[in-house]
Write a protein that holds these residues in place. Structure first.
Motif, short mmCIF file in Angstrom:
data_model
loop_
_atom_site.label_atom_id
_atom_site.label_comp_id
_atom_site.label_asym_id
_atom_site.label_seq_id
_atom_site.Cartn_x
_atom_site.Cartn_y
_atom_site.Cartn_z
N ARG A 69 48.10 38.89 36.22
CA ARG A 69 47.90 39.49 34.90
C ARG A 69 46.43 39.44 34.49
N PHE A 70 45.80 38.31 34.76
CA PHE A 70 44.40 38.12 34.39
C PHE A 70 43.49 39.11 35.11
N GLN A 118 41.10 42.29 33.74
CA GLN A 118 39.65 42.33 33.91
C GLN A 118 39.21 43.55 34.73
N ARG A 119 40.05 43.98 35.64
CA ARG A 119 39.72 45.22 36.37
C ARG A 119 39.67 46.41 35.42
N THR A 120 40.48 46.34 34.38
CA THR A 120 40.46 47.42 33.37
C THR A 120 39.15 47.41 32.61
N ASP A 143 33.77 45.94 39.52
CA ASP A 143 32.98 44.69 39.59
C ASP A 143 33.73 43.68 40.46
N ASP A 144 33.65 43.89 41.76
CA ASP A 144 34.39 43.04 42.70
C ASP A 144 33.88 41.61 42.71
N ASP A 145 32.58 41.45 42.47
CA ASP A 145 32.00 40.10 42.44
C ASP A 145 32.61 39.28 41.31
N ILE A 199 35.58 39.74 39.88
CA ILE A 199 36.98 39.48 40.20
C ILE A 199 37.11 38.36 41.21
N THR A 200 36.26 38.37 42.23
CA THR A 200 36.29 37.33 43.26
C THR A 200 36.03 35.95 42.66
N ASN A 201 35.10 35.89 41.74
CA ASN A 201 34.67 34.59 41.20
C ASN A 201 35.58 34.04 40.11
N ILE A 202 36.26 34.91 39.38
CA ILE A 202 37.13 34.41 38.31
C ILE A 202 38.56 34.18 38.78
N SER A 203 38.90 34.66 39.96
CA SER A 203 40.27 34.51 40.46
C SER A 203 40.67 33.03 40.51
N LEU A 204 41.92 32.77 40.17
CA LEU A 204 42.44 31.40 40.26
C LEU A 204 42.65 30.98 41.70
#
Length: 848
Positions: free
Chosen positions: A413-414, A418-420, A425-427, A429-434
């Motif tokens: 969900r998170f 954030q992709r929306t 911004d793949d960087d 997404i990679t860094n905030i992923s749980l």
């Protein structure tokens, strides 16, 4: 007013005023009643009379006498919170390094001096009684000590609060030194009865582990999940009363002990399977057996995760139960409970609170998430990525299958949200992923804590800025409004009043006792800094404290030191980034100088080290060996005797700290800039008049600002300079080749001079300094040496040194934990003080 006696309210009426017989005034505070209570406990609880009593018996009797006087306030405090339905701070911490309770409780109750007088009149050595209490090692260092200071301040500010943690049977290991090496011995602090805790078996809760999940739907068609666990254990709470100073508030510290749901398998026993008959009990109790099991093995990592989940689940279940006593549902749970996660150890609370709300109390996802994020807040304590916990998905899923599902759903969900907002911004997404995607997937607990909390705070101004700029920069980009700074503080009650009674008496004589509840009042001492008579008194107290430490170390540790030398002190957890070995390089440099020129005039110094290395941390243990190896050579060389002395004090703990901080002349705060989150030892030293030599790291920056730069010995690269130097291609060997003093020091180590000719022993340290040097010792060496020369010159002028010492103490008001807690209460927790009203003693009925 007596030095250690606050203006605390007496909850029991004096017999002289009411004609109540002394024996009826059971919890009175007057001298006769206290003496009678002590003798009664000695006879009726310990079962001995004075002719047969040991020091241990005296300690227990005195402790129960003090505890009796806490319990009325304690029960009234809890009753008031329940009756007034107040919002309560719940401080979740894997560590609570409380220190000894007896002296602190005597101080906060206002009967320290009275009890000391009673013991003296009875010809009992009061100090020997204090020494009987084990120092509960339920923490590893600053994290646990901070938690203890926060509980003290919460109670002293009359804030409703509960501390939650684990009742480890074995705390941080007892450290001994054998042949210069650290040797760990189990710290069985509970081998004797603990008089301060109260078992609450009726409040035990069940904790599930392992198994699998089953998915179905409820009668309304909503998804429903059941966790079918492999095992269930009990969490049994033990409450320790934590009194405030000059207040009736006594808050609970609730620590959980793990027990088997069934202690004995009678069927297995009858079948002759004696080991299996008690196996469940042994397996369950392992969870609360020892503080921080070594996590170098899969079994150790699994046990650590079990510990964290164990106390988090028990604590959340406890809070929910308390809430439901007064409310029909959990809709407004977050309006009545503020849960603070002390570092990432309790971060699994995010998933556990979601599980409890959805699976146990039938909330839908969106409402459960709203309650969770409103209730939780997260304190980060580290800038080092390796210290941010990550759990292998395999281990996590095996132990907590339902929580893994929740975390994956949270992450989905998170990231979709954030992709929306940040398409492409793949960087980010990679860094905030749980989930850290690598060959072995890892759950990032700091990311989970950031996502599930409404507030994220650092613990010093620089630390918070570096969190926002680097360590947690992607979350700061998403939610800048979540980030706060809460510079750490320490309680002046334990760390000045109790630790330094002579200085406390002098301060109170000059400015009154208001500083104990408002440390900013110490500023009033500034006007005495230029008073020669006051400086003389200040200097005499420092000398008495140094003599007291010397006497203590000789009596209890068989260590001899000279109180007429400068005490240059570094006491903290042994870690490469804290750079104890930089201090060793300077000691060897001074040693080399004296050997080259024995007749020169040197300021005599005693270098005092203390701290523990994690059992699996080889380099830290090798640094301890190096300190002791250098000490063996330096202390026995006739050329330097009387001018240099190096001492490693084994098993540094809170109680030893209470003697060391008041005795120190120089406080070593020399971590690599950008590595220390805050530090709290730096505050304790400065409050007690030690001058600081340090880098611009952690709270050092703010200490220097408060004390003013001219009263602080600054050296070394800044955090930005460290970053730039590394980015440009740092070559530590260049410093070795271009600095004759440094080369001589390194060569002295490499030659085997400190290792009986064994040049290989300290090879790992030398090799790292020459080839990698991640903590920039080589780059900071010369600046440190030059700064130490400036320290020596300053120390020669004792009048000005004393003036600087006074100003350091006077300007440390910012670093009271009262200020820190007041900021948390107003800006993060939204809690207010609660007045605890205590009725006077009524011998014919219950108190009101």
């Amino acid at each position: 007013m007596s030095t250690l006696t606050p203006k605390v309210k007496n909850t029991s009426t004096s017999p002289e005023k009411t004609n109540i017989k002394i024996e009826d005034d059971r919890t009175g505070m007057n001298k006769e009643t206290l003496k009678r209570a002590f003798l009664d406990h000695l006879f009726y609880i310990q079962g001995v009379d004075r002719s047969k009593a040991s020091l241990r018996d005296y300690y227990m009797a005195l402790s129960y006498t003090v505890r009796d006087r806490l319990l009325h306030r304690f029960l009234k405090t809890i009753e008031t919170y329940k009756k007034e339905e107040v919002k309560i701070v719940s401080y979740f911490s894997a560590e609570f390094l409380m220190g000894r309770h007896l002296g602190n409780n005597l101080v906060n109750l206002g009967i320290y001096d009275t009890m000391k007088d009673i013991m003296t009149e009875m010809k009992i050595d009061f100090e020997d009684i204090i020494e009987q209490e084990p120092d509960p090692g339920l923490g590893n260092g600053g994290l646990g000590r901070l938690a203890a200071c926060f509980l003290d301040s919460l109670a002293s500010l009359a804030m409703p609060a509960i501390g939650y943690g684990i009742r480890y049977e074995f705390g941080i290991f007892h450290q001994t030194i054998q042949d210069g090496w650290q040797v760990e011995i189990p710290d069985n602090w509970l081998r004797f009865e603990n008089p301060w805790e109260i078992a609450r078996p009726d409040d035990a809760v069940e904790i599930k582990l392992g198994g699998h999940t089953e998915h179905t739907h409820d009668e309304n068609g909503n998804p429903k999940t059941f966790w079918v666990a492999d095992s269930t254990i009990l969490a049994v709470p033990y409450d320790t009363p934590v009194p405030g100073y000059d207040t009736n508030t006594v808050n609970p510290l609730r620590l959980w002990k793990a027990e088997a749901s069934e202690n004995f398998n009678f069927e297995a026993f009858n079948a002759g399977q004696y080991d299996r008959a008690v196996q469940e009990k042994m397996d369950a109790e392992t969870i609360s057996k020892v503080l921080y099991p070594n996590d170098n093995t899969p079994a150790g990592r699994k046990l650590r995760l079990e510990q964290q989940y164990f106390f988090v689940s028990a604590s959340l279940q406890d809070l929910i139960r308390i809430h439901l006593r007064n409310h029909n549902n959990l809709d407004h749970f977050a309006d009545k409970v503020a849960v603070q996660l002390n570092d990432t150890h309790p971060a699994v609370a995010v998933a556990e609170l979601m599980r409890l709300l959805m699976d146990k109390h039938n909330y839908q996802w969106e409402k459960a998430w709203e309650i969770t994020t409103k209730a939780l807040a997260y304190t980060n304590h580290t800038l080092m990525p390796e210290a941010l916990e990550r759990w292998p998905v395999s281990i996590f899923g095996e132990l907590l299958p339902r929580h893994l599902e929740i975390i994956y759903e949270l992450n989905h969900r998170f990231l979709e949200d954030q992709r929306t907002y940040f398409p492409g911004d793949d960087d980010l997404i990679t860094n905030i992923s749980l989930i850290e995607e690598r060959e072995e997937k890892l759950i990032r607990m700091a990311n989970l804590a950031c996502l599930g909390s409404h507030a994220i705070n650092g613990v010093a101004a620089l630390h918070t800025e570096l969190l926002k700029q680097d360590t947690l920069k992607h979350f700061a980009k998403l939610w800048p409004e979540k980030f706060f700074n809460k510079t750490n503080g320490v309680t002046p009650r334990r760390w000045i009043l109790l630790s330094n009674p002579k200085l406390s008496a002098l301060v109170t004589e000059k400015i009154g006792d208001g500083w104990l509840k408002n440390l900013d009042e110490m500023r009033k001492l500034e006007k005495f800094a230029d008073d020669a008579a006051f400086r003389k008194q200040w200097r005499e107290i420092k000398q008495q404290n140094k003599q007291s430490l010397a006497d203590y170390l000789l009596k209890y540790r068989n260590i001899k030191i000279d109180p007429n030398t400068m005490f240059d002190v570094q006491v903290k957890r042994i870690h490469e980034y804290k750079r104890q070995h930089l201090m060793v390089l300077e000691i060897i440099n001074l040693y080399n100088r004296i050997k080259e020129n024995p007749n020169a005039d040197y300021v005599p110094r005693t270098f005092l080290f203390g701290g523990k290395a994690a059992p699996g941390y080889f380099m830290a243990k090798l640094i301890i060996k190096l300190i002791n190896a250098v000490a063996d050579v330096v202390n026995n060389d006739p050329d330097v005797r009387g001018r240099l002395n190096v001492v490693f004090m084994p098993n540094f703990n809170v109680s030893l700290g209470q003697r060391v901080y008041p005795a120190a002349d120089l406080s070593e705060q020399i971590s690599t800039a950008g590595k220390e989150a805050s530090g709290t030892g730096n505050m304790k030293f400065a409050m007690n008049g030690a001058l600081t030599i340090g880098t611009l790291d952690g709270a050092n920056i703010e200490i220097r600002e408060e004390a003013h730069p001219e009263n602080f010995f600054l050296f070394g690269l800044t955090a930005h300079e460290v970053y730039d130097r590394k980015a440009q291609g740092y070559s530590p060997s260049e410093y070795y080749h271009n600095n004759g003093s440094l080369k001589a020091v390194i060569d002295r180590i490499s030659s085997g001079h400190f290792s009986h000719g064994n040049g290989e022993l300290f090879g790992p340290i030398v090799e790292q300094l020459m080839n990698d040097d991640p903590y920039m010792l080589m780059a900071d060496y010369q600046a440190y040496v030059d700064c130490q020369d400036a320290v020596s010159e300053a120390y020669r002028d004792q009048e000005n040194w004393t003036r600087m010492s006074i100003l350091n103490s006077a300007r440390m008001g910012k670093f009271s934990s009262d200020r820190t807690i007041a900021e948390y209460c107003s800006e993060i927790w939204n809690v207010k003080p609660v007045d605890i009203k205590i009725a006077e003693y009524n011998p014919n009925g219950a108190n009101n």
